[in-house]
Design an enzyme around this catalytic site. Structure first.
Site, PDB file in Angstrom:
ATOM      1  N   GLN A   1       7.345   7.665  -0.892  1.00 53.83           N
ATOM      2  CA  GLN A   1       8.138   7.016  -1.932  1.00 53.83           C
ATOM      3  C   GLN A   1       9.226   6.141  -1.303  1.00 53.83           C
ATOM      4  O   GLN A   1       9.931   6.566  -0.401  1.00 53.83           O
ATOM      5  CB  GLN A   1       8.764   8.088  -2.853  1.00 53.83           C
ATOM      6  CG  GLN A   1       9.485   7.530  -4.060  1.00 53.83           C
ATOM      7  CD  GLN A   1       8.587   6.788  -5.033  1.00 53.83           C
ATOM      8  OE1 GLN A   1       7.395   7.071  -5.144  1.00 53.83           O
ATOM      9  NE2 GLN A   1       9.138   5.825  -5.738  1.00 53.83           N
TER      10      GLN A   1
ATOM     11  N   LYS B   1       4.225  10.969 -10.778  1.00 52.92           N
ATOM     12  CA  LYS B   1       3.001  10.835  -9.986  1.00 52.92           C
ATOM     13  C   LYS B   1       2.289  12.188  -9.877  1.00 52.92           C
ATOM     14  O   LYS B   1       1.074  12.280 -10.028  1.00 52.92           O
ATOM     15  CB  LYS B   1       3.317  10.250  -8.600  1.00 52.92           C
ATOM     16  CG  LYS B   1       3.678   8.768  -8.679  1.00 52.92           C
ATOM     17  CD  LYS B   1       4.268   8.187  -7.409  1.00 52.92           C
ATOM     18  CE  LYS B   1       4.758   6.755  -7.706  1.00 52.92           C
ATOM     19  NZ  LYS B   1       5.347   6.082  -6.541  1.00 52.92           N
TER      20      LYS B   1
ATOM     21  N   ASP C   1      -1.112   3.322  -1.819  1.00 49.93           N
ATOM     22  CA  ASP C   1      -0.160   2.323  -2.318  1.00 49.93           C
ATOM     23  C   ASP C   1      -0.628   0.894  -2.011  1.00 49.93           C
ATOM     24  O   ASP C   1      -0.128  -0.061  -2.594  1.00 49.93           O
ATOM     25  CB  ASP C   1       1.208   2.523  -1.638  1.00 49.93           C
ATOM     26  CG  ASP C   1       2.231   3.194  -2.541  1.00 49.93           C
ATOM     27  OD1 ASP C   1       2.161   2.989  -3.763  1.00 49.93           O
ATOM     28  OD2 ASP C   1       3.089   3.919  -2.010  1.00 49.93           O
TER      29      ASP C   1
HETATM   30  N1  GUN Z   1       9.174   2.719  -5.061  1.00 47.62           N
HETATM   31  C1  GUN Z   1       9.160   1.893  -6.139  1.00 47.62           C
HETATM   32  N2  GUN Z   1       7.886   1.540  -6.429  1.00 47.62           N
HETATM   33  C2  GUN Z   1       7.089   2.148  -5.526  1.00 47.62           C
HETATM   34  C3  GUN Z   1       5.681   2.182  -5.313  1.00 47.62           C
HETATM   35  O1  GUN Z   1       4.888   1.560  -6.019  1.00 47.62           O
HETATM   36  N3  GUN Z   1       5.257   2.944  -4.273  1.00 47.62           N
HETATM   37  C4  GUN Z   1       6.109   3.624  -3.463  1.00 47.62           C
HETATM   38  N4  GUN Z   1       5.589   4.321  -2.467  1.00 47.62           N
HETATM   39  N5  GUN Z   1       7.409   3.611  -3.634  1.00 47.62           N
HETATM   40  C5  GUN Z   1       7.898   2.880  -4.659  1.00 47.62           C
END
Ligand code: GUN
Length: 275
Positions: free
Chosen positions: A96, A52, A119
């Site tokens: 996350q 990211k 998100d």
């Molecule tokens: N953990 C696995 N997929 C995601 C996601 O799309 N966003 C976040 N914040 N955590 C995750």
């Protein structure tokens, strides 16, 4: 012959478009900055978080990284979020998942300001999606829509079946397909006559979280099959929720794992960040 939908290529196209958009924003004196919070050091999460941050750098956007220890209290994490909510130089906040067990995930996601919830997990954004108002949309299902559109798959009027009903993928996926005028059915682990329903699908989106669960007996000849799953098999090789080798010859188009839906999630996160 079936089309293998190339998520790596499409996600690259999107990131290149976003790079141009960030340049345009900069020229107008506007900036974007994503704050990424990771609690603990789960190795898979560390890989996602790094990807990211790299994607932010690629499109020319700033990012801030918060790597908090595993024993961070819910209160301390909450304070960090409140502070980031208030910071004018932070436009997006991402926590996350999964969080350590002593932290209430729902409470944390609710604390993120909806206008910074890139998100798309906050109930305000989920609600906006369900009534067709603008807002942040969960990245993986948004990525599936882009894969379909950019591969020339028409959704309007099609029988769309979503296998899986999670808050992050299945439910928002169904909402987005509905918004595109698909005829949508959601199936899950308690669905009776599952194959009868999946076999009706012109577009079958599989997000059930079980390796190679879907074989050719679930799929109508010529369907489009999108595989959201990602697992490691006994030989440490990646595979999806769909048995690609067996299903692909019966489809008109299918996403591979890896290189299908996966890369789209980050591309759509970046798209949310520069909205
Ligand atoms: N953990 C696995 N997929 C995601 C996601 O799309 N966003 C976040 N914040 N955590 C995750």
């Amino acid at each position: 012959m079936y089309q293998v939908i190339d998520g790596k290529k499409i996600s690259q196209e999107i990131k290149d478009e976003l790079r141009e958009k960030v340049l345009g924003l900069k020229a107008k004196g506007e900036r974007r900055c994503l704050a990424v919070i990771q609690v603990g050091n789960d190795p898979a999460s560390s890989v996602y978080v790094n990807n990211k941050k790299k994607a932010c750098a690629y499109i020319g956007m700033e990012s801030l990284s918060y790597e908090l220890p595993e024993d961070t209290t819910e209160g301390a994490l909450m304070e960090t979020i409140v502070e980031l909510n208030e910071r004018a130089d932070v436009s997006g906040i991402l926590v996350q998942l999964p969080l350590p067990r002593h932290i209430d995930e729902k409470k944390i996601l609710l604390a993120i300001a909806p206008e910074k919830d890139v998100d798309g997990f906050h109930p305000v954004n989920v609600g906006n999606l369900s009534i067709g108002r603008p807002g942040y949309v969960s990245c993986t299902p948004a990525g599936v829509i882009q894969l379909l559109k950019r591969s020339g798959v028409e959704i309007e009027g099609k029988e769309c079946v979503v296998l899986g009903r999670s808050n992050i993928v299945g439910k928002p996926m169904a909402m987005l397909l509905l918004q595109e005028n698909g005829t949508v059915t959601i199936c899950h682990s308690k669905t009776k006559n599952l194959k009868e329903i999946t076999k009706r699908a012109d577009i079958l989106v599989v997000a059930i979280g079980k390796p190679k669960f879907v074989d050719e007996s679930y799929v109508k000849e010529g369907a489009v099959v999108i595989d959201v799953g990602i697992h490691r098999n006994e030989d440490n090789k990646l595979c999806g929720d769909v048995d690609f080798e067996r299903v692909a010859p019966h489809t008109s188009a299918i996403t591979p794992v890896p290189g299908g839906v996966g890369p789209m999630t980050i591309a759509m996160l970046m798209s949310n960040c520069v909205m």
